[in-house]
Design a protein around this motif. Structure first.
Motif, PDB file in Angstrom:
ATOM      1  N   ASP A 102      -8.199   5.412   3.800  1.00  0.00           N
ATOM      2  CA  ASP A 102      -7.384   3.995   3.711  1.00  0.00           C
ATOM      3  C   ASP A 102      -7.610   3.392   5.212  1.00  0.00           C
ATOM      4  OD1 ASP A 102      -5.243   4.942   1.513  1.00  0.00           O
ATOM      5  OD2 ASP A 102      -7.162   3.885   0.974  1.00  0.00           O
TER       6      ASP A 102
ATOM      7  N   LEU B  38      -0.624   6.226   1.051  1.00  0.00           N
ATOM      8  CA  LEU B  38      -1.827   6.074   1.949  1.00  0.00           C
ATOM      9  C   LEU B  38      -2.450   7.518   2.183  1.00  0.00           C
ATOM     10  CD1 LEU B  38      -0.208   3.204   3.916  1.00  0.00           C
ATOM     11  CD2 LEU B  38      -2.571   3.103   2.763  1.00  0.00           C
TER      12      LEU B  38
ATOM     13  N   MET C  87       0.897  -1.279  -0.055  1.00  0.00           N
ATOM     14  CA  MET C  87       0.113  -0.019   0.056  1.00  0.00           C
ATOM     15  C   MET C  87       0.858   1.279   0.020  1.00  0.00           C
ATOM     16  SD  MET C  87      -2.905  -1.147   2.610  1.00  0.00           S
ATOM     17  CE  MET C  87      -1.782  -1.048   4.156  1.00  0.00           C
TER      18      MET C  87
END
Length: 116
Positions: free
Chosen positions: A89, A85, A82
């Motif tokens: 999120d 971010l 990921m």
């Protein structure tokens, strides 16, 4: 019975990165599909990314270009990288394993918190 153990969650600032890992007690090569879901506070669980046998990975529109799902069948592990971010999120992230018979297995979840 398939057990899934997730790791890698935590607190990160907006723009940062985290890598989640999910290790299965059974062969992920045999899974019909494996993926990551998330449940933001007060909201329903939603699909983030999935690998379906014989197909390209699927991603939620909100994470396309930022998240990458990958797997290592020799380690029975699926990762979710990921990047970039965002506060939105923030959620509990769950690993999912679906057998060819249609049985769903879930991990215990790992918290990801993105501060602004």
């Amino acid at each position: 019975q398939v057990q899934l153990v997730e790791s890698g969650g935590g607190l990160v600032q907006a723009g940062g990165s985290l890598r989640l890992a999910c290790t299965a007690s059974a062969s992920i090569f045999s899974a019909n599909a494996m993926g990551w879901y998330r449940q933001p506070p007060g909201k329903q669980r939603e699909l983030v990314a999935a690998i379906i046998s014989g197909s390209s990975p699927n991603y939620a529109d909100s994470v396309k270009g930022r998240f990458t799902i990958s797997r290592d069948t020799t380690k029975n592990t699926v990762w979710l990288q990921m990047n970039s971010l965002k506060p939105e999120d923030t959620a509990v992230y769950y690993c999912n394993y679906i057998t060819w018979g249609g049985t769903d297995y879930w991990g215990q979840g790992t918290q990801v918190t993105v501060s602004s």
